[in-house]
Design an enzyme around this catalytic site. Structure first.
Site, PDB file in Angstrom:
ATOM      1  N   GLY A  14       0.841  -1.202   0.000  1.00 33.57           N
ATOM      2  CA  GLY A  14       0.000   0.000   0.000  1.00 33.57           C
ATOM      3  C   GLY A  14       0.872   1.246   0.000  1.00 33.57           C
ATOM      4  N   GLY A 120       5.517  -7.441   3.703  1.00 31.41           N
ATOM      5  CA  GLY A 120       5.342  -8.342   2.551  1.00 31.41           C
ATOM      6  C   GLY A 120       6.361  -8.057   1.467  1.00 31.41           C
ATOM      7  N   ASP A 143       1.321   1.867   9.091  1.00 29.68           N
ATOM      8  CA  ASP A 143       0.929   1.111  10.288  1.00 29.68           C
ATOM      9  C   ASP A 143       1.988   1.163  11.399  1.00 29.68           C
ATOM     10  OD1 ASP A 143      -1.220   0.367   8.713  1.00 29.68           O
ATOM     11  OD2 ASP A 143      -0.320  -1.544   8.127  1.00 29.68           O
ATOM     12  N   GLU A 238      -8.645  -0.957  13.259  1.00 33.77           N
ATOM     13  CA  GLU A 238      -9.333  -1.935  12.406  1.00 33.77           C
ATOM     14  C   GLU A 238      -9.058  -3.380  12.819  1.00 33.77           C
ATOM     15  OE1 GLU A 238      -7.914  -1.358   8.392  1.00 33.77           O
ATOM     16  OE2 GLU A 238      -5.851  -1.887   8.917  1.00 33.77           O
ATOM     17  N   HIS A 288      -8.859   5.209   3.498  1.00 33.51           N
ATOM     18  CA  HIS A 288      -7.656   5.601   2.756  1.00 33.51           C
ATOM     19  C   HIS A 288      -7.327   7.087   2.847  1.00 33.51           C
ATOM     20  CE1 HIS A 288      -8.561   1.602   1.292  1.00 33.51           C
ATOM     21  NE2 HIS A 288      -7.275   1.511   1.053  1.00 33.51           N
ATOM     22  N   ARG A 291      -3.976   7.635   4.088  1.00 31.17           N
ATOM     23  CA  ARG A 291      -2.783   7.431   3.254  1.00 31.17           C
ATOM     24  C   ARG A 291      -2.646   8.492   2.172  1.00 31.17           C
ATOM     25  NH1 ARG A 291      -3.372   1.180   2.109  1.00 31.17           N
ATOM     26  NH2 ARG A 291      -3.268   1.905  -0.030  1.00 31.17           N
TER      27      ARG A 291
HETATM   28  O1  F6P Z   1      -0.726  -1.589   5.487  1.00 30.30           O
HETATM   29  C1  F6P Z   1      -1.275  -0.350   5.176  1.00 30.30           C
HETATM   30  C2  F6P Z   1      -2.766  -0.420   5.126  1.00 30.30           C
HETATM   31  O2  F6P Z   1      -3.246   0.883   4.869  1.00 30.30           O
HETATM   32  C3  F6P Z   1      -3.436  -1.030   6.354  1.00 30.30           C
HETATM   33  O3  F6P Z   1      -3.506  -0.128   7.431  1.00 30.30           O
HETATM   34  C4  F6P Z   1      -4.763  -1.435   5.782  1.00 30.30           C
HETATM   35  O4  F6P Z   1      -5.327  -2.501   6.500  1.00 30.30           O
HETATM   36  C5  F6P Z   1      -4.424  -1.863   4.399  1.00 30.30           C
HETATM   37  O5  F6P Z   1      -3.198  -1.239   4.057  1.00 30.30           O
HETATM   38  C6  F6P Z   1      -5.446  -1.485   3.374  1.00 30.30           C
HETATM   39  O6  F6P Z   1      -5.083  -2.045   2.170  1.00 30.30           O
HETATM   40  P1  F6P Z   1      -5.762  -1.657   0.787  1.00 30.30           P
HETATM   41  O7  F6P Z   1      -5.238  -0.308   0.384  1.00 30.30           O
HETATM   42  O8  F6P Z   1      -5.337  -2.724  -0.126  1.00 30.30           O
HETATM   43  O9  F6P Z   1      -7.235  -1.614   1.012  1.00 30.30           O
END
Ligand code: F6P
Length: 364
Positions: A14, A120, A143, A238, A288, A291
């Protein structure tokens, strides 16, 4: 390293605010050493089928440190050791195409790979290192759950966004005497919930590290009500779960994704509070937003430092390692030391203590 030494860089998993700052630092530091940098598009995809590799110069990346997102694109579905491929019948099969990655890496005459990613992607980088690719890792995740580094870039931005959201929820919760439950990211670690919850004066914080008892949470809210505070803010990580219960999720999502999509805890908690206290309760999932957008100055600077430090490790030929913040310095940590581990919130740490001492309830 000779003039013209070729560095490849990719971004996996991500996105996290600060990714572009790493790229800017790598490209600019490389140019100062007369080395070349090639950006691999979309994690490892650019080294598998698409051959999407772009030459990068300082001019192309100047001040992208201030921009969110991933300049090179990123994905959490491109694991070369288990790539989803549609077979003749149209069904998805998982194939190991890592030899192709190594072959393409050599064919392009690349000398080393800087892999920016979370657990990962760093595991993939380590496995490629074992197949002969000289790799340097750069840890990334909002995270903050990677071991061996004090902090990862993206985390500070996510916490700032979550804190601002919580601040805003106070006024509307207060106007309606409501309980507002906000769900934040973090996977199986409660760092974002804990830091934003304390900073945003939440009444209750639930995190994966502390299974919660919903009755305790309701008692806390009703006790606050008796003392005149008729609204409450609950921050739910979450990955949090009730005592004896399990983490809620939305399934595996797209083919190639290695993990499940977490979600649903805020809705569950809000519903239970409404049933048990008869208080008007609402939930929201911040998702999101945490982010998106520009990195904070802290994340930008950390990411620029990580990028420059990665190039130092290349110069020292410390392949198979990852840059890490061991404040105030940046260190090299062997990738094998961090693989498969997760940094969770320590229950005896100062931050949890602070929360308890200022009266925040964890539902335990
Ligand atoms: O690992 C970062 C993260 O934003 C987590 O906090 C969240 O569970 C996951 O990625 C969400 O993933 P995606 O963007 O694939 O929905």
């Amino acid at each position: 390293m000779p003039k013209g030494f070729k560095i490849a860089i990719n971004m996996g998993g991500g996105d996290a605010p600060g990714l572009n700052a790493v790229l800017e630092a790598v490209v600019r530091s490389a140019a100062n050493r007369n080395w070349e940098v090639y950006g691999i598009k979309n994690s490892y995809e650019g080294l598998i089928d698409t051959n999407e590799i772009i030459s990068l110069t300082p001019k192309k990346v100047w001040h992208i440190s201030s921009i969110g997102g991933a300049f090179l694109g990123t994905t959490n579905k491109a694991n070369p050791f288990s790539m989803p491929v549609a077979n003749a019948a149209g069904e998805i099969e998982y194939r190991d195409v890592s030899d192709k990655v190594v072959e393409n890496f050599k064919r392009l005459r690349l000398d080393c790979l800087i892999a920016v990613g979370g657990d990962g992607s760093l595991k993939i980088a380590y496995d490629l290192f074992k197949k002969g690719i000289p790799v340097i890792g750069v840890p990334k995740t909002i995270d903050n759950d990677l071991v061996s580094t004090n902090i990862t870039f993206g985390f500070d931005t996510a916490v700032s966004i979550a804190t601002e959201a919580i601040d805003r929820l106070h006024s509307t919760a207060k106007s309606h005497d409501r309980v507002m439950v906000v769900e934040v990211m973090g996977r199986n670690a409660g760092w974002i919930a804990l830091n934003s919850g304390i900073s945003g004066s939440a009444d209750v914080i639930v995190i994966p590290e502390i299974p919660f008892d919903i009755d305790r949470i309701c008692d806390h809210i009703m006790d606050r009500e008796l003392h005149g505070q008729r609204y409450a803010i609950v921050v739910a990580a979450e990955g949090a779960a009730p005592i004896g219960g399990h983490t809620l999720n939305k399934g595996k999502g797209e083919a190639g994704r290695q993990d499940v999509i977490l979600g649903g805890i805020a809705e569950y908690v809000a519903r239970e509070i409404a049933i048990k206290t008869s208080k008007d309760s609402r939930f929201m999932v911040l998702g999101h937003l945490q982010r998106g957008g520009s990195p904070t100055t802290f994340d930008r600077l950390l990411a620029l430092r990580f990028g420059a430090a990665a190039l130092r490790l290349v110069k020292e030929k410390k392949f198979g390692t990852m840059v890490a913040l061991e404040s105030p310095n940046i260190k090299a940590i062997p990738l094998e030391e961090i693989i498969g581990k997760i940094k969770r919130v320590p229950l005896d740490g100062d931050t949890i203590r602070t929360a308890r001492e200022i009266g925040i309830c964890f539902g335990d």
